[in-house]
Enzyme design. Structure first.
Site: not given
Ligand code: ACM
Length: 679
Positions: A312
């Site tokens: 992310e």
């Molecule tokens: C995640 O759930 N961002 C690894």
């Protein structure tokens, strides 16, 4: 020889079928092969254990824990007579590695007869696994505690069977983690993935960079001495501890003490707000910092694998920084993804220099990375297959997120070798090492984390240990519930905490009527709870509402739904099912009046008033539907329309919870109005 192999294969299948049709052996994970015998071994005060073969400190400690646990579960203080034949004989050929290795032999054989039991294994690690099986086999009978006669030959399907615990969003103290390690060992999981840093808190003492915890945490973190002791505790139980330091995203906590690492100007607070801060991969000073930091952490954590996160990275801080954009152009990179790949490549070299193998979330997948890297798939099974096709080893976590509040059966249905991975070649499949369940900690505290992990985690443990063919859902639930009781004997609080939390809400009142409501609701699913959290979440706010106390999966609702299916399939003739359905519906209809005074007296519970009313209305609707079905009458349209309004109202979320008995009641209402839903 070939014929012999075929005979053996047929024999093995027969055993396997037997294993599946013998749910009275409440084993989870189900062993690879189970051959029931006749008779049973009594567990009484004379119980004793003898160890021959290889023996190390960790085996002696494991045997000691095993005997203590068996004594605790049965309530029997063991007082074996000197010189008597041991009840359980243990023999391991070899000891364990000083630092547990991926793929270390965990197989064992356990034979139980009425005269005694024998547990053998190539390694003392396999003995640990076999001892857990023995504990699960112990059961109560009219003649006392026994272990049924059985021959078990067992080994794991996958070498990597992990649980991720996030300790950044809410700090989870060592003693809580330790009891979860005990639970993992009980279901034969072998990796704790410790998510130690994120935007909201940095949780590991660094001597090189003390401001990481001094400024990057709320004062709650683990000292290096605590970490060493914790890793030894895990090792004793056959569990590797892999640290994760999530970079370059999810790293705001680093920047409070070391703002030069970040791609933006700051200043930063743990509470956050604004755009997500990311590490600056264009400065040499970032790598100098990471060289020193990773060298320190690589020494602290002996495991051969080191997780760098990598998920992310939204890139907004990179977009907003002209120097970073210049760097991207100067290095002929196309975009932020290329910049992250450049960062990962440099990071991988640092990790490798410290004799560790790098692990990262699926966003790190990039052809420039060496094939030694392990990719952990969280966004879909597709990325696991894509990684394997490119020659990377992989772990599956998509489908195993415990924080999404899915029912156990939904996790159970996810298999690392299914979906996109089903079409891989055998060589590619061999790169799939297993998987990890994930407990992200936005909505858990030390008080209720056990109940979010257990017992559902046992089901994921089975998926990763047992043969792929073990997938009968009814058997799974029976065994999961049995294991859930065993886990409480280990000190886990997944059931007891629920009662404590409800008692807090109820003050001095009896919680029996509150439980009637709590037992048929579940928290909202997926990320829906975030909807109500306007702006950044306050991670220091109490998590003491009804949603925080209830189980992620309602056992009562599942059983009620099963009863309605049985009743429907019998053409509404099954009297036993109808009697039970009637009893439940009556309880629910009448519960609101009994619960009302309690709801009114506690500020915690006022938000649950509509939920209780809806349950009562559902009970009444269901009872009337049963009445029509009993009389063989078709319910009038106007009545049906009224009940459907009740049902639709009950489907809406209240206080972030869902009433889980709506669908079966709707089924009864529709059936009574002549709309058969036999399916
Ligand atoms: C995640 O759930 N961002 C690894």
């Amino acid at each position: 020889m070939r014929n012999l192999l075929i005979v053996l294969a047929v024999f093995a299948c027969a055993l396997f079928v037997q294993a599946q049709t013998q749910p009275q052996l409440n084993l989870m994970p189900m062993p690879a092969s189970v051959q029931p015998g006749s008779g049973q071994l009594a567990i009484n005060q004379a119980f004793s254990v003898a160890v021959t073969g290889s023996r190390d400190g960790s085996l002696d400690a494991a045997v000691q824990r095993f005997t203590t646990q068996l004594s605790r579960q049965t309530g029997i203080p063991f007082r074996p007579k000197a010189g008597s034949t041991p009840t359980l004989q243990i023999h391991a050929d070899h000891g364990r590695q000083a630092v547990q290795k991926l793929g270390e032999d965990e197989s064992y054989e356990l034979t139980v007869a009425d005269s005694g039991a024998k547990l053998t294994a190539p390694t003392t690690l396999g003995i640990q696994r076999g001892l857990q099986t023995f504990l699960q086999l112990a059961q109560i009978t009219p003649s006392g505690f026994v272990v049924p006669a059985v021959t078990i030959k067992d080994q794991p399907r996958f070498p990597w069977r992990g649980l991720l615990i996030d300790v950044s969003r809410h700090f989870i103290p060592i003693d809580v983690l330790k009891r979860n390690l005990d639970g993992m060992a009980a279901v034969k999981m072998n990796v704790l993935h410790w998510h130690l840093s994120d935007d909201q808190g940095f949780r590991v003492e660094s001597k090189a960079f003390p401001k990481l915890t001094q400024m990057g945490s709320d004062g709650m973190f683990y000292t290096q001495a605590e970490i060493r002791e914790f890793i030894a505790y895990a090792h004793d139980r056959g569990i590797r501890v892999m640290p994760e330091f999530d970079i370059p995203g999810h790293s705001r906590s680093w920047f409070l003490g070391y703002p030069d690492l970040s791609s933006g100007a700051g200043p930063y607070t743990l509470e956050g707000g604004g755009i997500d801060p990311i590490m600056d991969p264009t400065r040499e000073s970032t790598y100098k910092f990471l060289e020193k930091f990773i060298a320190e952490m690589a020494k602290l954590f002996p495991d051969a694998y080191f997780h760098i996160g990598g998920d992310e990275v939204d890139g907004k801080q990179w977009d907003a920084n002209p120097k970073i954009q210049e760097f991207i152009k100067a290095h002929n990179m196309k975009n932020n993804q290329d910049l992250q790949a450049y960062f990962n490549e440099r990071l991988q070299k640092i990790v490798a220099k410290n004799h560790k193998t790098m692990v990262g979330w699926d966003e790190i997948l990039h052809p420039d990375l060496p094939k030694t890297v392990i990719v952990q798939s969280w966004r879909g099974q597709q990325s696991l297959a894509a990684a394997a096709k490119q020659g990377y080893r992989g772990l599956l976590s998509f489908g195993y997120y415990l924080d999404l509040m899915w029912p156990a059966a939904r996790h159970y249905a996810v298999d690392p070798m299914s979906d996109a991975a089903a079409d891989l070649t055998p060589q590619e499949k061999s790169l799939i090492l297993g998987g990890e369940s994930c407990q992200w900690a936005e909505w858990v505290t030390p008080e209720n984390i056990d109940s979010h992990i257990w017992p559902r985690n046992a089901v994921i443990a089975e998926r990763l240990w047992s043969p792929q063919e073990v997938k009968d859902v009814a058997s799974m639930y029976t065994r999961m519930n049995a294991v859930s009781h065993d886990l409480e004997w280990l000190g886990l609080t997944h059931n007891s905490a629920r009662a404590h939390m409800m008692q807090r809400m109820a003050g001095n009142s009896d919680i029996a009527v509150l439980r009637v409501l709590a037992d048929v609701v579940e928290p909202v699913k997926d990320y829906n709870r975030w909807d109500d959290a306007k702006g950044p979440i306050d991670f220091h706010a109490p998590l003491t509402r009804m949603i925080d106390a209830v189980s992620p999966e309602s056992d009562t609702a599942r059983r009620f739904s099963d009863l309605v299916q049985t009743f429907t399939q019998s053409g509404y003739k099954d009297q036993a099912a109808e009697t039970q359905i009637h009893m439940w519906l009556t309880t629910w209809r009448d519960n609101d009046a009994r619960l009302h005074p309690l709801l009114a007296q506690s500020f915690f519970l006022q938000e649950d008033v509509p939920l209780s009313q809806d349950l009562s209305a559902l009970g009444a609707a269901g009872l009337q539907a049963l009445d029509y079905l009993d009389k063989g009458q078709t319910a009038p349209d106007a009545w049906k329309a009224q009940q459907m309004a009740v049902i639709n109202q009950a489907k809406t979320r209240q206080a972030d919870m869902l009433l889980m008995v709506v669908a079966p009641v709707q089924q009864l209402v529709e059936a009574s109005a002549g709309q058969s839903r036999q399916n």
